[in-house]
Design an enzyme around this catalytic site. Sequence first.
Site, PDB file in Angstrom:
ATOM      1  N   TYR A 152       0.850  -1.204   0.000  1.00 22.92           N
ATOM      2  CA  TYR A 152       0.000   0.000   0.000  1.00 22.92           C
ATOM      3  C   TYR A 152       0.881   1.247   0.000  1.00 22.92           C
ATOM      4  O   TYR A 152       0.645   2.192  -0.774  1.00 22.92           O
ATOM      5  CB  TYR A 152      -0.902  -0.026   1.239  1.00 22.92           C
ATOM      6  CG  TYR A 152      -1.723   1.229   1.460  1.00 22.92           C
ATOM      7  CD1 TYR A 152      -2.861   1.483   0.698  1.00 22.92           C
ATOM      8  CD2 TYR A 152      -1.374   2.151   2.451  1.00 22.92           C
ATOM      9  CE1 TYR A 152      -3.624   2.636   0.914  1.00 22.92           C
ATOM     10  CE2 TYR A 152      -2.124   3.300   2.669  1.00 22.92           C
ATOM     11  CZ  TYR A 152      -3.253   3.532   1.904  1.00 22.92           C
ATOM     12  OH  TYR A 152      -4.004   4.666   2.114  1.00 22.92           O
TER      13      TYR A 152
ATOM     14  N   LYS B 282       1.123   4.456  -2.768  1.00 19.80           N
ATOM     15  CA  LYS B 282       0.963   5.871  -2.431  1.00 19.80           C
ATOM     16  C   LYS B 282       2.226   6.670  -2.766  1.00 19.80           C
ATOM     17  O   LYS B 282       2.144   7.849  -3.129  1.00 19.80           O
ATOM     18  CB  LYS B 282       0.562   6.021  -0.957  1.00 19.80           C
ATOM     19  CG  LYS B 282      -0.796   5.392  -0.641  1.00 19.80           C
ATOM     20  CD  LYS B 282      -1.925   5.997  -1.479  1.00 19.80           C
ATOM     21  CE  LYS B 282      -3.302   5.537  -1.045  1.00 19.80           C
ATOM     22  NZ  LYS B 282      -4.382   6.208  -1.787  1.00 19.80           N
TER      23      LYS B 282
END
Length: 256
Positions: free
Chosen positions: A152, A156
Amino acid sequence: MKLENKIAIITGAGRGMGRAMALRFAAEGAQVVAAEVDRDSGEAVMGEIGGRGLLMHTDLSKVEEIDELVRRTTAEFGRLDILVNNAGVTRSLGFFDVTEADWDWMHAVNARGLFFCMQRAAREMARQKSGKIINIASIAGKGYRGTSNIAYAGTKGAVIAMTRVAAAQLARHNINVNAICPGVTRTHMFDTLMKEIVQKRGVSEEEAVRRLDATIPLGRSNSPDDIAKVAAFLASSDADNITGQSINVDGGLMWD
Ligand SMILES: NC(=O)c1ccc[n+]([C@@H]2O[C@H](COP(=O)([O-])OP(=O)(O)OC[C@H]3O[C@@H](n4cnc5c(N)ncnc54)[C@H](O)[C@@H]3O)[C@@H](O)[C@H]2O)c1
C-alpha cells in the site's frame, strides 16, 4: 461559493473522505459526478446532495469503466473541471504476509486506476485549457511507519511521484495536479483496519484508537472533512498557482 457550476468527478464518493468531499463540493456549488463501485453508498450520497450531479457505477480497476465515466460526464455536462482521485483500498498486513494477489489488488485501484483516470480526464481538460486534479495519496507514501502494509505504501509513493510528473507534463495545458497525504482519518477504511489491529494485538478498540491518537502531535486523528476542506481549496481558483505538491493533513505526524 468556491466551486460554483464546476463539474467535479470524485472517485470512491460513497463513503469516508469521498463522501465528505461530495457534500462539501456540492455545498460550494459544484455538480458532483460520484464514481463509486458500491451502489448503495453511491445512491445514499447522491440523495444527501439532492441529486446535484450524476452517479456512475464505476470500478476504477477497469480502464473501460474509466473511459465510460469521463465520456458520460462530458456528454451530460459538456465539460470537466475537477477530478478528485480518491478511491483506494488496503488492509492490515505484515511484511512477510503480502501476496501477489494483495499487491495486484492494491496497485490496480490505487496506482493504475488513478493514473488512467488522470490521463482520461486530462484529455478533456487539455481541450478546455484548464483543469484541477487532486490525488488522494497518504503519508504512507512518504514512509509513515504506521502504514497498513508495505505494498500500500508503494502505491501511495507512486501517487506522489505521478503527481509531480503529471504536474510538470500538464502545466502547459493549464492543468494543476496536486496530492493530499492524509494521516490517520476516521473513515470506513480506518474502522476496518482498527478491527484487524485489535484482533492481532488483543487490545480494545478504544485503547487502540487512544494509543494511535497519542502519537499525533496535535492529539487527534482527522475527520473526513479535514481532508475535504483542503481538497475544496486545491480545486478552487485560490490554488491557481499551486501544482505538483503533496500536502500532509495529519496533525503533524510527518514533516516531509
Ligand atoms: N482512512 C485513512 O486513515 C487514510 C489515510 C491515508 C490515505 N487514505 C486514502 O484516502 C482515500 C479514501 O479512503 P477512505 O479512508 O475514505 O476509505 P473508505 O474505504 O472509507 O472509502 C473508499 C471508497 O472508495 C470506494 N472504492 C474502493 N474501491 C473502488 C473501486 N475499485 N472503484 C470505485 N470505487 C472504489 C469504496 O467503495 C469506498 O466508497 C484512499 O485513497 C485511501 O487510501 C486513507
